[in-house]
Design a protein around this motif. Structure first.
Motif, PDB file in Angstrom:
ATOM      1  N   LEU A 177      -7.356  -4.834   4.209  1.00  0.00           N
ATOM      2  CA  LEU A 177      -7.666  -4.552   2.919  1.00  0.00           C
ATOM      3  C   LEU A 177      -8.658  -5.190   2.327  1.00  0.00           C
ATOM      4  O   LEU A 177      -9.140  -5.036   1.211  1.00  0.00           O
ATOM      5  CB  LEU A 177      -6.218  -5.166   2.110  1.00  0.00           C
TER       6      LEU A 177
ATOM      7  N   VAL B 129       0.800  -1.114  -0.064  1.00  0.00           N
ATOM      8  CA  VAL B 129      -0.039  -0.004  -0.206  1.00  0.00           C
ATOM      9  C   VAL B 129       0.876   1.117  -0.164  1.00  0.00           C
ATOM     10  O   VAL B 129       1.720   1.555   1.094  1.00  0.00           O
ATOM     11  CB  VAL B 129      -0.993  -0.081   1.317  1.00  0.00           C
TER      12      VAL B 129
ATOM     13  N   LYS C 255      -2.316  -1.311  -3.800  1.00  0.00           N
ATOM     14  CA  LYS C 255      -2.987  -0.197  -3.557  1.00  0.00           C
ATOM     15  C   LYS C 255      -1.971   1.150  -3.904  1.00  0.00           C
ATOM     16  O   LYS C 255      -1.054   1.279  -3.135  1.00  0.00           O
ATOM     17  CB  LYS C 255      -3.820   0.255  -2.415  1.00  0.00           C
TER      18      LYS C 255
END
Ligand code: GUN
Ligand code: FE
Length: 404
Positions: A345, A118, A143
Protein backbone atom coordinates in the motif's frame (compact mmCIF):
# COMPACT_ATOMS: atom_id res chain seq x y z
CA UNK A 1 2.19 10.53 26.72
CA UNK A 2 1.10 6.95 27.52
CA UNK A 3 3.45 4.09 28.40
CA UNK A 4 2.39 0.45 27.91
CA UNK A 5 4.62 -2.24 29.41
CA UNK A 6 4.18 -5.44 27.40
CA UNK A 7 5.79 -8.08 25.15
CA UNK A 8 5.97 -7.17 21.49
CA UNK A 9 6.25 -9.17 18.28
CA UNK A 10 7.42 -6.85 15.56
CA UNK A 11 7.53 -7.98 11.90
CA UNK A 12 10.80 -7.23 10.10
CA UNK A 13 10.67 -9.29 6.90
CA UNK A 14 9.02 -12.43 5.51
CA UNK A 15 11.54 -14.48 7.46
CA UNK A 16 12.01 -12.43 10.61
CA UNK A 17 9.93 -11.10 13.49
CA UNK A 18 11.62 -9.53 16.52
CA UNK A 19 10.45 -10.50 19.97
CA UNK A 20 10.79 -7.65 22.47
CA UNK A 21 10.17 -9.17 25.90
CA UNK A 22 9.18 -6.75 28.65
CA UNK A 23 9.43 -3.50 26.69
CA UNK A 24 7.68 -0.18 27.10
CA UNK A 25 5.93 1.33 24.10
CA UNK A 26 5.43 5.05 24.67
CA UNK A 27 3.05 6.98 22.44
CA UNK A 28 2.18 10.59 22.30
CA UNK A 29 -1.03 11.48 20.46
CA UNK A 30 -1.04 9.64 17.14
CA UNK A 31 2.58 8.53 17.05
CA UNK A 32 4.87 6.05 18.74
CA UNK A 33 7.48 7.99 20.68
CA UNK A 34 9.79 5.11 21.65
CA UNK A 35 10.02 1.39 22.38
CA UNK A 36 12.61 0.54 25.01
CA UNK A 37 13.42 -2.34 27.40
CA UNK A 38 11.66 -1.90 30.76
CA UNK A 39 15.00 -1.98 32.55
CA UNK A 40 15.93 1.30 30.83
CA UNK A 41 12.59 2.96 31.59
CA UNK A 42 11.74 5.29 34.43
CA UNK A 43 8.30 6.68 35.19
CA UNK A 44 4.73 5.44 35.43
CA UNK A 45 3.44 2.73 33.12
CA UNK A 46 0.30 0.70 32.39
CA UNK A 47 0.65 -2.98 33.08
CA UNK A 48 0.20 -5.27 30.05
CA UNK A 49 2.88 -7.76 31.10
CA UNK A 50 0.38 -10.61 30.78
CA UNK A 51 -0.40 -9.57 27.20
CA UNK A 52 1.27 -9.68 23.81
CA UNK A 53 1.39 -6.65 21.56
CA UNK A 54 1.25 -6.81 17.76
CA UNK A 55 0.97 -4.06 15.15
CA UNK A 56 -2.61 -3.48 13.97
CA UNK A 57 -3.55 -6.07 11.34
CA UNK A 58 -4.21 -5.32 7.66
CA UNK A 59 -6.79 -6.98 5.37
CA UNK A 60 -5.78 -6.49 1.74
CA UNK A 61 -8.99 -7.76 0.10
CA UNK A 62 -12.49 -7.72 1.57
CA UNK A 63 -16.04 -7.17 0.32
CA UNK A 64 -18.04 -5.03 2.76
CA UNK A 65 -21.26 -5.74 0.87
CA UNK A 66 -20.83 -9.50 1.43
CA UNK A 67 -20.35 -9.41 5.21
CA UNK A 68 -23.78 -10.87 5.91
CA UNK A 69 -23.52 -13.80 3.45
CA UNK A 70 -20.45 -15.42 4.94
CA UNK A 71 -20.90 -19.16 5.17
CA UNK A 72 -23.74 -19.38 2.66
CA UNK A 73 -22.27 -22.22 0.72
CA UNK A 74 -22.11 -22.79 -3.01
CA UNK A 75 -19.05 -24.70 -4.10
CA UNK A 76 -17.99 -22.82 -7.24
CA UNK A 77 -17.22 -19.16 -8.02
CA UNK A 78 -19.62 -18.29 -10.83
CA UNK A 79 -22.75 -19.98 -9.38
CA UNK A 80 -21.87 -18.52 -5.95
CA UNK A 81 -21.72 -15.02 -7.41
CA UNK A 82 -25.03 -15.48 -9.20
CA UNK A 83 -27.01 -17.15 -6.39
CA UNK A 84 -25.56 -15.57 -3.27
CA UNK A 85 -23.45 -12.49 -3.98
CA UNK A 86 -25.42 -10.57 -6.58
CA UNK A 87 -28.79 -10.67 -4.77
CA UNK A 88 -27.06 -9.66 -1.53
CA UNK A 89 -25.17 -6.75 -3.12
CA UNK A 90 -28.50 -5.40 -4.43
CA UNK A 91 -29.67 -4.91 -0.85
CA UNK A 92 -26.99 -2.21 -0.45
CA UNK A 93 -28.95 0.02 -2.86
CA UNK A 94 -31.07 0.85 0.21
CA UNK A 95 -29.18 3.57 2.15
CA UNK A 96 -30.39 2.52 5.60
CA UNK A 97 -29.27 -1.05 4.91
CA UNK A 98 -25.90 0.15 3.59
CA UNK A 99 -25.33 2.32 6.65
CA UNK A 100 -26.16 -0.36 9.20
CA UNK A 101 -24.06 -2.89 7.27
CA UNK A 102 -21.06 -0.53 7.20
CA UNK A 103 -21.34 0.04 10.96
CA UNK A 104 -21.54 -3.69 11.75
CA UNK A 105 -18.71 -4.47 9.34
CA UNK A 106 -16.29 -1.87 10.76
CA UNK A 107 -17.10 -2.89 14.31
CA UNK A 108 -16.26 -6.49 13.41
CA UNK A 109 -12.98 -5.44 11.75
CA UNK A 110 -11.93 -3.67 14.96
CA UNK A 111 -13.04 -6.59 17.12
CA UNK A 112 -10.53 -8.76 15.24
CA UNK A 113 -7.75 -6.19 15.48
CA UNK A 114 -7.81 -5.09 11.82
CA UNK A 115 -6.80 -1.45 11.71
CA UNK A 116 -6.46 -0.97 7.94
CA UNK A 117 -8.36 -2.67 5.13
CA UNK A 118 -8.84 -2.58 1.38
CA UNK A 119 -12.53 -2.77 0.61
CA UNK A 120 -14.93 -3.50 -2.27
CA UNK A 121 -18.44 -2.05 -1.83
CA UNK A 122 -21.60 -2.77 -3.85
CA UNK A 123 -21.83 -1.17 -7.31
CA UNK A 124 -23.77 1.92 -6.16
CA UNK A 125 -22.22 5.31 -5.66
CA UNK A 126 -24.36 5.91 -2.61
CA UNK A 127 -23.30 2.64 -0.96
CA UNK A 128 -19.64 3.57 -1.47
CA UNK A 129 -20.25 7.07 -0.15
CA UNK A 130 -21.96 5.67 2.95
CA UNK A 131 -19.04 3.28 3.48
CA UNK A 132 -16.66 6.29 3.45
CA UNK A 133 -18.84 8.44 5.69
CA UNK A 134 -19.35 5.73 8.30
CA UNK A 135 -15.61 4.99 8.19
CA UNK A 136 -14.86 8.63 8.90
CA UNK A 137 -17.42 8.78 11.71
CA UNK A 138 -15.96 5.66 13.34
CA UNK A 139 -12.28 6.51 12.81
CA UNK A 140 -11.74 3.58 10.44
CA UNK A 141 -8.79 3.71 8.04
CA UNK A 142 -9.13 2.03 4.65
CA UNK A 143 -9.00 2.16 0.90
CA UNK A 144 -12.53 1.78 -0.42
CA UNK A 145 -13.87 1.37 -3.95
CA UNK A 146 -17.25 1.14 -5.62
CA UNK A 147 -17.31 -2.17 -7.49
CA UNK A 148 -17.67 -1.50 -11.23
CA UNK A 149 -19.68 -3.79 -13.54
CA UNK A 150 -20.87 -2.65 -16.96
CA UNK A 151 -21.58 -6.07 -18.46
CA UNK A 152 -22.59 -9.60 -17.45
CA UNK A 153 -24.34 -8.40 -14.33
CA UNK A 154 -28.02 -8.77 -13.45
CA UNK A 155 -30.40 -5.88 -13.85
CA UNK A 156 -30.26 -3.82 -10.67
CA UNK A 157 -26.48 -4.18 -10.37
CA UNK A 158 -25.49 -3.42 -13.96
CA UNK A 159 -23.99 0.04 -14.44
CA UNK A 160 -23.53 1.98 -17.64
CA UNK A 161 -19.89 2.51 -18.54
CA UNK A 162 -20.39 6.23 -17.92
CA UNK A 163 -21.93 5.72 -14.49
CA UNK A 164 -19.13 3.40 -13.40
CA UNK A 165 -16.39 5.78 -14.54
CA UNK A 166 -17.95 9.11 -13.61
CA UNK A 167 -18.83 8.14 -10.05
CA UNK A 168 -15.55 6.35 -9.44
CA UNK A 169 -13.61 9.40 -10.58
CA UNK A 170 -15.76 11.78 -8.52
CA UNK A 171 -15.39 9.62 -5.41
CA UNK A 172 -11.62 9.46 -5.98
CA UNK A 173 -11.49 13.25 -6.09
CA UNK A 174 -13.45 13.57 -2.85
CA UNK A 175 -11.74 10.77 -0.92
CA UNK A 176 -8.07 11.27 -1.67
CA UNK A 177 -6.35 10.67 1.66
CA UNK A 178 -3.98 7.66 1.70
CA UNK A 179 -5.57 6.54 5.00
CA UNK A 180 -9.17 6.99 3.92
CA UNK A 181 -9.10 7.10 0.18
CA UNK A 182 -10.36 5.71 -3.06
CA UNK A 183 -9.28 2.59 -4.92
CA UNK A 184 -10.62 1.99 -8.44
CA UNK A 185 -12.47 -1.32 -8.37
CA UNK A 186 -13.33 -3.02 -11.67
CA UNK A 187 -14.86 -6.24 -10.28
CA UNK A 188 -13.17 -8.68 -12.71
CA UNK A 189 -12.71 -8.87 -16.47
CA UNK A 190 -15.97 -10.76 -17.22
CA UNK A 191 -18.06 -7.92 -15.80
CA UNK A 192 -16.07 -5.01 -17.25
CA UNK A 193 -16.00 -3.84 -20.85
CA UNK A 194 -12.74 -3.14 -22.64
CA UNK A 195 -13.64 0.57 -22.69
CA UNK A 196 -14.25 0.64 -18.93
CA UNK A 197 -10.97 -1.11 -18.17
CA UNK A 198 -8.95 1.05 -20.56
CA UNK A 199 -10.40 4.31 -19.20
CA UNK A 200 -9.92 3.18 -15.61
CA UNK A 201 -6.32 2.16 -16.27
CA UNK A 202 -5.56 5.43 -18.03
CA UNK A 203 -7.10 7.62 -15.32
CA UNK A 204 -5.53 5.69 -12.46
CA UNK A 205 -2.05 5.81 -14.04
CA UNK A 206 -2.32 9.54 -14.63
CA UNK A 207 -3.46 10.25 -11.06
CA UNK A 208 -1.31 7.60 -9.31
CA UNK A 209 -4.45 5.93 -8.00
CA UNK A 210 -4.73 2.40 -6.72
CA UNK A 211 -6.72 -0.27 -8.59
CA UNK A 212 -8.08 -3.58 -7.30
CA UNK A 213 -9.66 -6.45 -9.18
CA UNK A 214 -9.78 -10.26 -9.29
CA UNK A 215 -7.47 -12.39 -11.44
CA UNK A 216 -7.41 -16.09 -12.41
CA UNK A 217 -9.35 -17.43 -9.46
CA UNK A 218 -11.35 -20.19 -11.12
CA UNK A 219 -10.96 -22.33 -14.27
CA UNK A 220 -14.45 -21.58 -15.66
CA UNK A 221 -13.83 -17.88 -15.07
CA UNK A 222 -10.53 -18.05 -16.96
CA UNK A 223 -12.10 -19.84 -19.95
CA UNK A 224 -14.85 -17.21 -20.00
CA UNK A 225 -12.35 -14.34 -20.02
CA UNK A 226 -10.44 -15.85 -22.95
CA UNK A 227 -13.71 -16.32 -24.84
CA UNK A 228 -14.90 -12.75 -24.24
CA UNK A 229 -11.64 -10.93 -24.96
CA UNK A 230 -9.84 -13.33 -27.33
CA UNK A 231 -6.51 -12.95 -25.54
CA UNK A 232 -3.95 -15.67 -24.83
CA UNK A 233 -4.39 -15.32 -21.07
CA UNK A 234 -6.39 -13.58 -18.36
CA UNK A 235 -3.34 -11.57 -17.28
CA UNK A 236 -2.81 -10.42 -20.87
CA UNK A 237 -6.30 -8.87 -20.85
CA UNK A 238 -5.37 -6.70 -17.85
CA UNK A 239 -1.93 -5.97 -19.30
CA UNK A 240 -3.40 -4.85 -22.64
CA UNK A 241 -6.07 -2.67 -21.02
CA UNK A 242 -3.73 -0.82 -18.64
CA UNK A 243 -4.94 -2.39 -15.40
CA UNK A 244 -1.57 -3.70 -14.21
CA UNK A 245 0.94 -1.47 -12.42
CA UNK A 246 2.72 -0.77 -9.14
CA UNK A 247 -0.51 0.37 -7.46
CA UNK A 248 -2.63 -2.57 -8.60
CA UNK A 249 -3.79 -5.29 -6.21
CA UNK A 250 -5.03 -8.51 -7.80
CA UNK A 251 -7.20 -10.85 -5.75
CA UNK A 252 -6.41 -14.59 -5.87
CA UNK A 253 -4.07 -15.07 -8.89
CA UNK A 254 -4.03 -18.85 -8.55
CA UNK A 255 -3.78 -20.35 -12.05
CA UNK A 256 -0.94 -18.55 -13.82
CA UNK A 257 1.49 -19.52 -16.59
CA UNK A 258 5.16 -18.54 -16.57
CA UNK A 259 4.38 -15.82 -19.14
CA UNK A 260 1.66 -14.41 -16.89
CA UNK A 261 3.97 -14.42 -13.87
CA UNK A 262 6.48 -12.42 -15.92
CA UNK A 263 3.79 -9.92 -16.94
CA UNK A 264 2.84 -9.46 -13.30
CA UNK A 265 6.42 -9.16 -12.14
CA UNK A 266 7.37 -6.63 -14.81
CA UNK A 267 4.31 -4.49 -14.10
CA UNK A 268 5.02 -4.20 -10.36
CA UNK A 269 1.50 -5.41 -9.49
CA UNK A 270 0.79 -7.08 -6.16
CA UNK A 271 -1.42 -10.01 -5.22
CA UNK A 272 -3.99 -10.32 -2.44
CA UNK A 273 -3.77 -13.98 -1.47
CA UNK A 274 -7.05 -15.30 -0.05
CA UNK A 275 -6.45 -18.91 1.07
CA UNK A 276 -9.69 -19.44 3.00
CA UNK A 277 -11.81 -18.33 0.06
CA UNK A 278 -9.73 -20.38 -2.38
CA UNK A 279 -10.57 -23.60 -0.59
CA UNK A 280 -14.14 -22.65 0.31
CA UNK A 281 -14.98 -22.16 -3.38
CA UNK A 282 -12.62 -24.96 -4.46
CA UNK A 283 -10.85 -22.45 -6.68
CA UNK A 284 -7.43 -24.06 -6.22
CA UNK A 285 -4.12 -23.83 -4.39
CA UNK A 286 -2.15 -20.58 -4.50
CA UNK A 287 1.28 -21.15 -6.13
CA UNK A 288 3.05 -19.53 -3.19
CA UNK A 289 6.56 -20.70 -4.00
CA UNK A 290 6.32 -19.76 -7.67
CA UNK A 291 5.12 -16.29 -6.75
CA UNK A 292 7.68 -15.81 -3.98
CA UNK A 293 10.49 -17.02 -6.25
CA UNK A 294 9.41 -14.53 -8.92
CA UNK A 295 9.52 -11.75 -6.34
CA UNK A 296 5.92 -10.69 -6.90
CA UNK A 297 4.70 -8.92 -3.74
CA UNK A 298 1.69 -10.42 -2.03
CA UNK A 299 -0.17 -10.22 1.27
CA UNK A 300 -3.31 -11.71 2.76
CA UNK A 301 -6.95 -10.86 2.25
CA UNK A 302 -9.93 -12.31 4.07
CA UNK A 303 -12.08 -12.13 0.91
CA UNK A 304 -15.20 -12.04 3.08
CA UNK A 305 -17.90 -13.17 1.99
CA UNK A 306 -16.11 -16.12 0.28
CA UNK A 307 -13.78 -15.93 3.26
CA UNK A 308 -15.64 -17.02 6.36
CA UNK A 309 -14.24 -14.54 8.92
CA UNK A 310 -12.57 -11.13 9.24
CA UNK A 311 -10.01 -12.63 11.67
CA UNK A 312 -6.69 -12.05 9.85
CA UNK A 313 -4.80 -14.30 12.26
CA UNK A 314 -7.09 -17.13 11.11
CA UNK A 315 -6.24 -16.27 7.49
CA UNK A 316 -2.55 -16.39 8.40
CA UNK A 317 -3.14 -19.94 9.61
CA UNK A 318 -4.96 -20.76 6.39
CA UNK A 319 -1.94 -19.48 4.47
CA UNK A 320 -0.03 -22.33 6.07
CA UNK A 321 -2.81 -24.94 5.91
CA UNK A 322 -3.62 -24.30 2.24
CA UNK A 323 -0.12 -25.18 1.05
CA UNK A 324 -0.20 -28.94 0.61
CA UNK A 325 3.57 -29.50 0.79
CA UNK A 326 5.46 -26.31 1.75
CA UNK A 327 5.40 -25.17 5.36
CA UNK A 328 4.83 -21.46 6.01
CA UNK A 329 6.51 -20.27 9.21
CA UNK A 330 5.04 -17.90 11.84
CA UNK A 331 7.21 -14.84 10.97
CA UNK A 332 5.96 -15.11 7.38
CA UNK A 333 2.38 -15.54 8.54
CA UNK A 334 2.65 -12.35 10.63
CA UNK A 335 4.45 -10.39 7.90
CA UNK A 336 1.70 -10.96 5.35
CA UNK A 337 -1.00 -9.47 7.59
CA UNK A 338 1.11 -6.48 8.70
CA UNK A 339 4.30 -5.02 7.22
CA UNK A 340 4.14 -6.89 3.90
CA UNK A 341 0.64 -5.52 3.34
CA UNK A 342 1.69 -2.00 4.34
CA UNK A 343 4.51 -2.11 1.77
CA UNK A 344 2.08 -3.03 -0.99
CA UNK A 345 0.00 0.00 0.00
CA UNK A 346 3.05 2.28 0.13
CA UNK A 347 2.26 2.98 3.80
CA UNK A 348 5.19 1.16 5.43
CA UNK A 349 6.57 4.38 6.90
CA UNK A 350 3.37 4.81 8.89
CA UNK A 351 1.84 1.38 9.64
CA UNK A 352 2.60 -2.36 9.54
CA UNK A 353 5.20 -2.51 12.33
CA UNK A 354 5.93 -0.74 15.59
CA UNK A 355 8.77 1.78 15.53
CA UNK A 356 9.39 5.27 16.83
CA UNK A 357 7.62 7.87 14.65
CA UNK A 358 5.22 5.36 13.10
CA UNK A 359 1.50 5.51 13.90
CA UNK A 360 0.41 4.08 17.25
CA UNK A 361 -1.68 1.30 15.63
CA UNK A 362 -1.39 -1.77 17.82
CA UNK A 363 -3.37 -4.55 19.45
CA UNK A 364 -3.01 -6.37 22.76
CA UNK A 365 -3.68 -10.11 22.89
CA UNK A 366 -4.36 -12.08 26.04
CA UNK A 367 -3.09 -15.68 26.01
CA UNK A 368 -5.21 -18.50 27.43
CA UNK A 369 -5.01 -18.96 31.21
CA UNK A 370 -1.69 -20.42 32.37
CA UNK A 371 0.17 -20.03 29.07
CA UNK A 372 3.73 -18.75 29.27
CA UNK A 373 4.68 -15.72 27.20
CA UNK A 374 7.93 -15.93 25.26
CA UNK A 375 9.47 -16.10 21.81
CA UNK A 376 7.42 -19.27 21.17
CA UNK A 377 4.15 -17.35 21.57
CA UNK A 378 4.04 -16.08 17.97
CA UNK A 379 3.58 -19.63 16.74
CA UNK A 380 0.70 -20.20 19.15
CA UNK A 381 -0.92 -16.90 18.16
CA UNK A 382 -0.70 -17.87 14.49
CA UNK A 383 -2.03 -21.40 14.90
CA UNK A 384 -4.60 -20.96 17.67
CA UNK A 385 -5.73 -17.35 17.43
CA UNK A 386 -9.25 -18.35 18.54
CA UNK A 387 -7.80 -18.90 22.03
CA UNK A 388 -6.18 -15.45 22.27
CA UNK A 389 -8.54 -12.66 23.25
CA UNK A 390 -7.99 -9.40 21.38
CA UNK A 391 -8.30 -7.25 24.47
CA UNK A 392 -7.34 -3.78 23.27
CA UNK A 393 -7.16 -2.12 19.84
CA UNK A 394 -5.51 1.26 19.25
CA UNK A 395 -5.54 3.26 16.02
CA UNK A 396 -3.35 6.38 15.85
CA UNK A 397 -3.14 6.34 19.62
CA UNK A 398 -6.94 6.25 20.02
CA UNK A 399 -8.53 3.46 22.01
CA UNK A 400 -10.83 1.73 19.49
CA UNK A 401 -11.48 -1.40 21.54
CA UNK A 402 -14.90 -2.85 20.79
CA UNK A 403 -16.81 -3.56 23.98
CA UNK A 404 -18.87 -6.71 23.47
N1 GUN B 1 -14.72 -12.51 -8.69
C1 GUN B 1 -15.55 -11.51 -9.08
N2 GUN B 1 -16.27 -11.04 -8.06
C2 GUN B 1 -15.88 -11.74 -6.98
C3 GUN B 1 -16.28 -11.70 -5.61
O1 GUN B 1 -17.13 -10.92 -5.19
N3 GUN B 1 -15.65 -12.58 -4.79
C4 GUN B 1 -14.70 -13.46 -5.24
N4 GUN B 1 -14.13 -14.29 -4.38
N5 GUN B 1 -14.33 -13.52 -6.51
C5 GUN B 1 -14.93 -12.67 -7.37
FE1 FE C 1 -12.90 -11.03 -3.69
Amino acid sequence: MQHFRSNIFNPVSATKADFLADHVLSFDGEKIHSIIPFRDFTGAWEDYRQYIMLPGLIDLHVHLSQYRIRGLYEPDLLPWLKRNVFPEEMRSSEPSFARRLSQDFYRALLKFGTTFSVIYTAPYRQAAEIAFEVAREMGIRAKIGMTMMDMNAPEGLLQSTDYALKHSIELSEIWDNPFLGYIFTPRFAPSCSEALMRETGKYAAKHHSFIQTHLSENLDEIAWVKEIFGRSSYTKVYADFGILGPRTILGHAIHLSETELDLLKNSGSAIAHCPDSNFYLKSGEYPLNLISDKGIPFALGSDVGAGTTLNMLYHAKQMNFRQSTSPVLPPQMLYHITLGSAKILGLQDRIGSLNADKDADFILLKPPQGFDIGGHSLSQICFMSEDFEISRVFVQGQDMTVKS
